[in-house]
Write a protein that holds these residues in place. Structure first.
Motif, PDB file in Angstrom:
ATOM      1  N   ALA A   9       6.860  -0.389   2.451  1.00  0.00           N
ATOM      2  CA  ALA A   9       7.101   0.692   3.619  1.00  0.00           C
ATOM      3  C   ALA A   9       6.670  -0.156   4.855  1.00  0.00           C
ATOM      4  CB  ALA A   9       6.359   1.739   3.120  1.00  0.00           C
ATOM      5  N   GLY A  10       6.311  -0.953   4.725  1.00  0.00           N
ATOM      6  CA  GLY A  10       5.840  -1.695   6.271  1.00  0.00           C
ATOM      7  C   GLY A  10       6.925  -2.466   6.849  1.00  0.00           C
ATOM      8  N   PHE A  11       6.969  -2.784   8.186  1.00  0.00           N
ATOM      9  CA  PHE A  11       7.917  -3.312   9.031  1.00  0.00           C
ATOM     10  C   PHE A  11       8.736  -4.726   8.228  1.00  0.00           C
ATOM     11  CE2 PHE A  11       8.422  -6.551  12.621  1.00  0.00           C
ATOM     12  CZ  PHE A  11       9.902  -6.336  12.845  1.00  0.00           C
ATOM     13  N   ILE A  12       7.859  -5.643   7.800  1.00  0.00           N
ATOM     14  CA  ILE A  12       8.394  -6.626   7.304  1.00  0.00           C
ATOM     15  C   ILE A  12       8.840  -6.319   5.758  1.00  0.00           C
ATOM     16  CG2 ILE A  12       8.330  -9.202   6.730  1.00  0.00           C
ATOM     17  CD1 ILE A  12       6.260  -9.404   8.841  1.00  0.00           C
ATOM     18  N   GLY A  13       7.981  -6.033   4.945  1.00  0.00           N
ATOM     19  CA  GLY A  13       8.341  -5.287   3.468  1.00  0.00           C
ATOM     20  C   GLY A  13       9.667  -4.431   3.535  1.00  0.00           C
ATOM     21  N   SER A  32       0.455   1.814   0.144  1.00  0.00           N
ATOM     22  CA  SER A  32      -0.695   3.087   0.301  1.00  0.00           C
ATOM     23  C   SER A  32      -0.014   4.088   1.358  1.00  0.00           C
ATOM     24  CB  SER A  32      -1.825   2.586   0.639  1.00  0.00           C
ATOM     25  OG  SER A  32      -1.887   1.967   1.860  1.00  0.00           O
ATOM     26  N   ILE A  33       0.889   3.616   2.085  1.00  0.00           N
ATOM     27  CA  ILE A  33       1.291   4.467   3.682  1.00  0.00           C
ATOM     28  C   ILE A  33       0.027   4.916   4.290  1.00  0.00           C
ATOM     29  CG2 ILE A  33       2.954   6.287   4.006  1.00  0.00           C
ATOM     30  CD1 ILE A  33       4.437   4.658   2.083  1.00  0.00           C
ATOM     31  N   ASN A  34      -0.794   4.059   4.610  1.00  0.00           N
ATOM     32  CA  ASN A  34      -1.916   4.384   5.269  1.00  0.00           C
ATOM     33  C   ASN A  34      -1.481   4.787   6.418  1.00  0.00           C
ATOM     34  OD1 ASN A  34      -1.615   2.333   6.961  1.00  0.00           O
ATOM     35  ND2 ASN A  34      -3.322   0.938   5.986  1.00  0.00           N
ATOM     36  N   ASP A  35      -2.450   5.796   7.414  1.00  0.00           N
ATOM     37  CA  ASP A  35      -1.939   6.142   8.743  1.00  0.00           C
ATOM     38  C   ASP A  35      -2.275   5.089   9.882  1.00  0.00           C
ATOM     39  OD1 ASP A  35      -4.660   6.552   8.573  1.00  0.00           O
ATOM     40  OD2 ASP A  35      -4.524   8.764   8.806  1.00  0.00           O
ATOM     41  N   LEU A  84       2.770  -8.464   1.036  1.00  0.00           N
ATOM     42  CA  LEU A  84       2.680  -8.403   2.533  1.00  0.00           C
ATOM     43  C   LEU A  84       1.700  -7.227   2.990  1.00  0.00           C
ATOM     44  CD1 LEU A  84       6.384  -8.412   3.032  1.00  0.00           C
ATOM     45  CD2 LEU A  84       4.935 -10.532   3.374  1.00  0.00           C
ATOM     46  N   ALA A  85       1.200  -6.326   1.786  1.00  0.00           N
ATOM     47  CA  ALA A  85       0.390  -5.307   2.290  1.00  0.00           C
ATOM     48  C   ALA A  85      -0.867  -5.799   2.813  1.00  0.00           C
ATOM     49  CB  ALA A  85      -0.006  -4.474   0.978  1.00  0.00           C
ATOM     50  N   ALA A  86      -1.275  -5.249   3.919  1.00  0.00           N
ATOM     51  CA  ALA A  86      -2.312  -5.830   4.754  1.00  0.00           C
ATOM     52  C   ALA A  86      -2.754  -4.683   5.982  1.00  0.00           C
ATOM     53  CB  ALA A  86      -2.050  -7.128   5.611  1.00  0.00           C
ATOM     54  N   PHE A 126       2.573 -14.989   0.098  1.00  0.00           N
ATOM     55  CA  PHE A 126       1.742 -13.859   0.646  1.00  0.00           C
ATOM     56  C   PHE A 126       1.779 -14.322   2.377  1.00  0.00           C
ATOM     57  CE2 PHE A 126      -2.088 -16.557   1.766  1.00  0.00           C
ATOM     58  CZ  PHE A 126      -2.138 -17.659   0.879  1.00  0.00           C
ATOM     59  N   ALA A 127       1.519 -13.218   2.831  1.00  0.00           N
ATOM     60  CA  ALA A 127       1.531 -13.287   4.415  1.00  0.00           C
ATOM     61  C   ALA A 127       0.017 -13.145   4.877  1.00  0.00           C
ATOM     62  CB  ALA A 127       2.128 -11.867   4.986  1.00  0.00           C
ATOM     63  N   SER A 128       0.081 -14.402   5.723  1.00  0.00           N
ATOM     64  CA  SER A 128      -1.052 -14.910   6.360  1.00  0.00           C
ATOM     65  C   SER A 128      -0.587 -14.475   7.956  1.00  0.00           C
ATOM     66  CB  SER A 128      -1.534 -16.412   6.132  1.00  0.00           C
ATOM     67  OG  SER A 128      -2.707 -16.589   6.961  1.00  0.00           O
ATOM     68  N   SER A 129      -1.348 -15.309   8.806  1.00  0.00           N
ATOM     69  CA  SER A 129      -1.059 -15.107  10.019  1.00  0.00           C
ATOM     70  C   SER A 129      -1.252 -16.259  11.117  1.00  0.00           C
ATOM     71  CB  SER A 129      -1.894 -13.936  10.609  1.00  0.00           C
ATOM     72  OG  SER A 129      -2.175 -13.580  11.947  1.00  0.00           O
ATOM     73  N   SER A 130      -0.508 -16.283  12.342  1.00  0.00           N
ATOM     74  CA  SER A 130      -0.812 -17.054  13.272  1.00  0.00           C
ATOM     75  C   SER A 130      -2.144 -17.151  13.836  1.00  0.00           C
ATOM     76  CB  SER A 130       0.332 -16.829  14.297  1.00  0.00           C
ATOM     77  OG  SER A 130       0.092 -15.730  14.940  1.00  0.00           O
ATOM     78  N   VAL A 153     -11.916 -10.357  13.285  1.00  0.00           N
ATOM     79  CA  VAL A 153     -12.273 -10.128  11.721  1.00  0.00           C
ATOM     80  C   VAL A 153     -10.669 -10.193  11.057  1.00  0.00           C
ATOM     81  CG1 VAL A 153     -12.835  -8.360  10.236  1.00  0.00           C
ATOM     82  CG2 VAL A 153     -14.312  -8.785  12.321  1.00  0.00           C
ATOM     83  N   TYR A 154      -9.778  -9.821  11.779  1.00  0.00           N
ATOM     84  CA  TYR A 154      -8.359  -9.723  11.164  1.00  0.00           C
ATOM     85  C   TYR A 154      -8.219 -11.345  10.738  1.00  0.00           C
ATOM     86  CZ  TYR A 154      -3.227  -9.999  10.919  1.00  0.00           C
ATOM     87  OH  TYR A 154      -2.037 -10.449  10.613  1.00  0.00           O
ATOM     88  N   ALA A 155      -8.297 -12.092  11.747  1.00  0.00           N
ATOM     89  CA  ALA A 155      -8.189 -13.535  11.577  1.00  0.00           C
ATOM     90  C   ALA A 155      -8.831 -14.044  10.301  1.00  0.00           C
ATOM     91  CB  ALA A 155      -8.203 -14.530  12.979  1.00  0.00           C
ATOM     92  N   GLY A 189      10.254  -1.806  13.745  1.00  0.00           N
ATOM     93  CA  GLY A 189       9.361  -2.527  14.037  1.00  0.00           C
ATOM     94  C   GLY A 189       7.911  -1.560  14.037  1.00  0.00           C
ATOM     95  N   ARG A 190       6.722  -2.329  14.466  1.00  0.00           N
ATOM     96  CA  ARG A 190       5.475  -1.749  14.316  1.00  0.00           C
ATOM     97  C   ARG A 190       5.194  -1.231  15.840  1.00  0.00           C
ATOM     98  NH1 ARG A 190       1.805  -6.070  12.272  1.00  0.00           N
ATOM     99  NH2 ARG A 190       0.574  -5.308  13.802  1.00  0.00           N
ATOM    100  N   PRO A 191       4.896   0.151  15.754  1.00  0.00           N
ATOM    101  CA  PRO A 191       4.506   0.759  17.016  1.00  0.00           C
ATOM    102  C   PRO A 191       3.035   0.152  17.676  1.00  0.00           C
ATOM    103  CG  PRO A 191       4.848   2.570  15.627  1.00  0.00           C
ATOM    104  CD  PRO A 191       4.999   1.295  14.557  1.00  0.00           C
ATOM    105  N   ASP A 192       2.283  -0.254  16.912  1.00  0.00           N
ATOM    106  CA  ASP A 192       0.971  -0.594  17.625  1.00  0.00           C
ATOM    107  C   ASP A 192       1.052  -2.268  18.160  1.00  0.00           C
ATOM    108  OD1 ASP A 192       1.529  -2.096  14.813  1.00  0.00           O
ATOM    109  OD2 ASP A 192      -0.448  -3.078  14.881  1.00  0.00           O
ATOM    110  N   MET A 193       2.300  -2.711  17.990  1.00  0.00           N
ATOM    111  CA  MET A 193       2.522  -4.152  18.737  1.00  0.00           C
ATOM    112  C   MET A 193       3.021  -3.912  20.070  1.00  0.00           C
ATOM    113  SD  MET A 193       4.052  -6.539  15.660  1.00  0.00           S
ATOM    114  CE  MET A 193       3.746  -7.996  16.598  1.00  0.00           C
ATOM    115  N   ALA A 194       2.593  -5.049  20.919  1.00  0.00           N
ATOM    116  CA  ALA A 194       2.874  -4.761  22.472  1.00  0.00           C
ATOM    117  C   ALA A 194       4.362  -4.645  22.650  1.00  0.00           C
ATOM    118  CB  ALA A 194       2.404  -6.398  23.166  1.00  0.00           C
TER     119      ALA A 194
END
Ligand code: NAD
Length: 320
Positions: A9-13, A32-35, A84-86, A126-130, A153-155, A189-194
């Motif tokens: 249910a995430g953006f990429i998923g 988990s449809i977290n908030d 992709l869940a993270a 699996f999704a890692s990150s830049s 901590v995310y990285a 897309g994700r509302p938390d992104m710039a």
């Protein structure tokens, strides 16, 4: 073929699941449809997926050992896992570092532990990150660069997941691919992104918070290109015991000022800029070398930032 997608249910998923269903695969989706951000947006994505007969959804926490064990027992014919869940987001990891350990490390370990028991499993992607490139100063970022200086901590949680995957491939022979994704953007897309926050602020005449300095730049990757890359990788199964890693980026570092200029043009309104110091968690610049994935699969991104932001803005105006 049965494919498990975590973070469905995430953006990429969401985009990935939609594409896989269109191609006729049976998809088991877990989220988990977290908030962390608006759950209505996640639900709206899910509603579209749930129209497909070949989609089965489970509202599970991937760190819940019993839930994941029972799911893998029930669908013992899973051949591909796309995990992709993270807990995403660099800045939120200052506020709630524990969430990152729970989902991105404990949850990742849980997926690996259950995956090693699946007798039909061909490939775990699996999704890692830049963000794992951290304080690395050499651009463009290459997969063989040292990645032992995470700045958030995310990285650190994403790098830890890569290391756990390496270990599970080594011990149990799992075939895995880790994707170092670079600033993925687009419709739904994700509302938390710039880019999303900027669009919202411009529309409502509120100021945009932008980090000081002219060097702030990102390798912005359009969602459809990311989905194409994952589909190419799906068909490219590594040897037993291998955990390979690929950057997925647009192979260009574009300034955040240029992103704002494109948003202004597409939304037809000027942005009000408020400058603040860049937090130590955030990288100044990202830029992906994509030679490795290109050599392995032939994949190249097709969407430039102006075209991709155009598609985002079109969706954004209709959705908001
Ligand atoms: N979007 C990007 O720019 C970007 C960049 C680098 C890496 N990534 C990675 O790509 C993946 C997908 O990112 P996204 O942008 O779609 O993020 P997203 O937040 O939209 O999607 C992640 C999904 O995982 C779900 N989730 C969180 N914790 C869970 C748990 N414990 N159990 C089950 N589900 C859980 C969330 O509810 C969410 O729907 C993540 O691993 C993220 O770290 C994304």
């Amino acid at each position: 073929m049965v494919i498990l997608v975590t973070g469905t249910a995430g953006f990429i998923g969401f985009h990935l699941t939609k594409k896989l269903l269109k191609q006729g695969y049976q998809v088991i989706g877990v989220d988990s449809i977290n908030d962390y951000y608006d759950t209505n947006l996640k639900q709206a994505r899910l509603n579209q997926l749930q129209k497909h007969a070949k989609f089965h959804f489970f509202k599970y926490d991937i760190a819940d050992q019993e839930a994941v064990r029972s799911l893998f027992k029930r669908f013992s014919d899973i051949e591909i896992i796309i995990h992709l869940a993270a807990q995403a987001g660099v800045r939120f990891s200052l506020e709630n570092p524990y969430a990152y350990i729970h989902v991105n490390i404990d949850g990742h370990l849980n997926i690996l532990e259950q995956a090693r028991c699946l007798s039909h499993l061909k490939h775990l992607i699996f999704a890692s990150s830049s963000s794992v490139y951290g304080l690395n100063q050499t651009l463009p970022f290459k997969e063989e660069d040292a990645v032992n200086m995470p700045s958030s901590v995310y990285a650190a949680s994403k790098r830890s997941a890569e290391l756990l995957s390496f270990t599970y491939s080594h011990i149990y022979g799992l075939r895995q691919t880790g994707l170092r994704l670079f600033t993925v953007y687009g419709p739904w897309g994700r509302p938390d992104m710039a880019y999303f926050k900027f669009a919202k602020a411009i529309m409502s005449g509120k100021p945009i918070e932008i980090y000081e300095g002219d060097g702030l730049a990102r390798d912005f990757t359009y969602i459809d290109d990311v989905i194409d890359a994952i589909l190419c990788i799906m068909k490219n199964i590594p040897d037993a015991g291998t955990s390979q890693t690929f950057n997925i980026g647009n192979n260009r570092s574009e300034s955040v000022r240029y992103l704002i200029q494109l948003l202004e043009e597409q939304l037809g309104k000027k942005a009000i800029l408020h400058f603040k110091p860049r937090p130590v968690t955030d990288l100044e610049k990202t830029w992906a070398s994509i030679d490795a994935i290109h050599a392995k699969t032939g994949w190249t991104p097709k969407t430039d930032l102006s075209e991709g932001i155009g598609a985002f803005v079109e969706w954004f105006k209709a959705y908001i």
